[in-house]
Design a protein around this motif. Structure first.
Motif, short mmCIF file in Angstrom:
data_model
loop_
_atom_site.label_atom_id
_atom_site.label_comp_id
_atom_site.label_asym_id
_atom_site.label_seq_id
_atom_site.Cartn_x
_atom_site.Cartn_y
_atom_site.Cartn_z
N THR A 108 -5.74 4.60 0.33
CA THR A 108 -5.34 3.21 0.55
C THR A 108 -5.64 2.80 2.00
O THR A 108 -4.74 2.66 2.82
CB THR A 108 -3.84 3.01 0.25
OG1 THR A 108 -3.09 3.91 1.07
CG2 THR A 108 -3.52 3.26 -1.20
N GLN B 223 0.83 -1.21 0.00
CA GLN B 223 0.00 0.00 0.00
C GLN B 223 0.86 1.25 0.00
O GLN B 223 0.55 2.23 -0.68
CB GLN B 223 -0.93 0.02 1.21
CG GLN B 223 -2.12 -0.88 1.09
CD GLN B 223 -3.00 -0.79 2.33
OE1 GLN B 223 -2.53 -0.71 3.45
NE2 GLN B 223 -4.29 -0.80 2.10
N LYS C 133 0.88 4.13 -2.78
CA LYS C 133 0.66 5.54 -2.45
C LYS C 133 1.78 6.41 -3.04
O LYS C 133 1.54 7.54 -3.45
CB LYS C 133 0.58 5.69 -0.92
CG LYS C 133 0.15 7.03 -0.47
CD LYS C 133 -1.32 7.23 -0.75
CE LYS C 133 -1.80 8.52 -0.11
NZ LYS C 133 -3.12 8.88 -0.54
#
Length: 109
Positions: free
Chosen positions: A62, A50, A54
């Motif tokens: 996220t 994640q 990002k």
């Protein structure tokens, strides 16, 4: 849409990140949709993936897995003294019933 079989691959953040990016690209190309959020479970590898996502897509939301968050809340609930919880719930029900009977108070709220 074709999805990948990853049962033989190592479960690393980098492999998950690659699959996430591939999935986003396919959704945006095939469905002409802008992906603005992507969620996974709350494992360490997923959290790292994640983070990588990002970095690549700074606009993307996220969040952690909602089911995992609920599981944590339920776990916390069962760690509390249930008698205290039921006492507080009973008092809250009494307050709600009282408020519902007071139209002036409801109007002010």
């Amino acid at each position: 849409m074709t999805f990948f079989t990853t049962t033989t691959e190592r479960k690393t953040a980098e492999n998950l990140f690659r699959e996430m990016c591939t999935t986003i690209e396919k959704v945006e190309k095939k469905w002409n949709a802008k992906v603005i959020a992507f969620t996974t479970d709350a494992s360490g590898e997923s959290q790292k993936a994640q983070q990588l996502l990002k970095e690549k897509y700074p606009f993307m939301v996220t969040p952690d897995c909602y089911a995992h968050q609920i599981n944590l809340i339920v776990g916390d609930y069962f760690k509390t003294k249930q008698i205290e919880f039921f006492d507080a719930a009973s008092k809250a029900n009494d307050l709600i019933a009282w408020l519902q009977s007071k139209t002036v108070v409801l109007g002010l709220i």
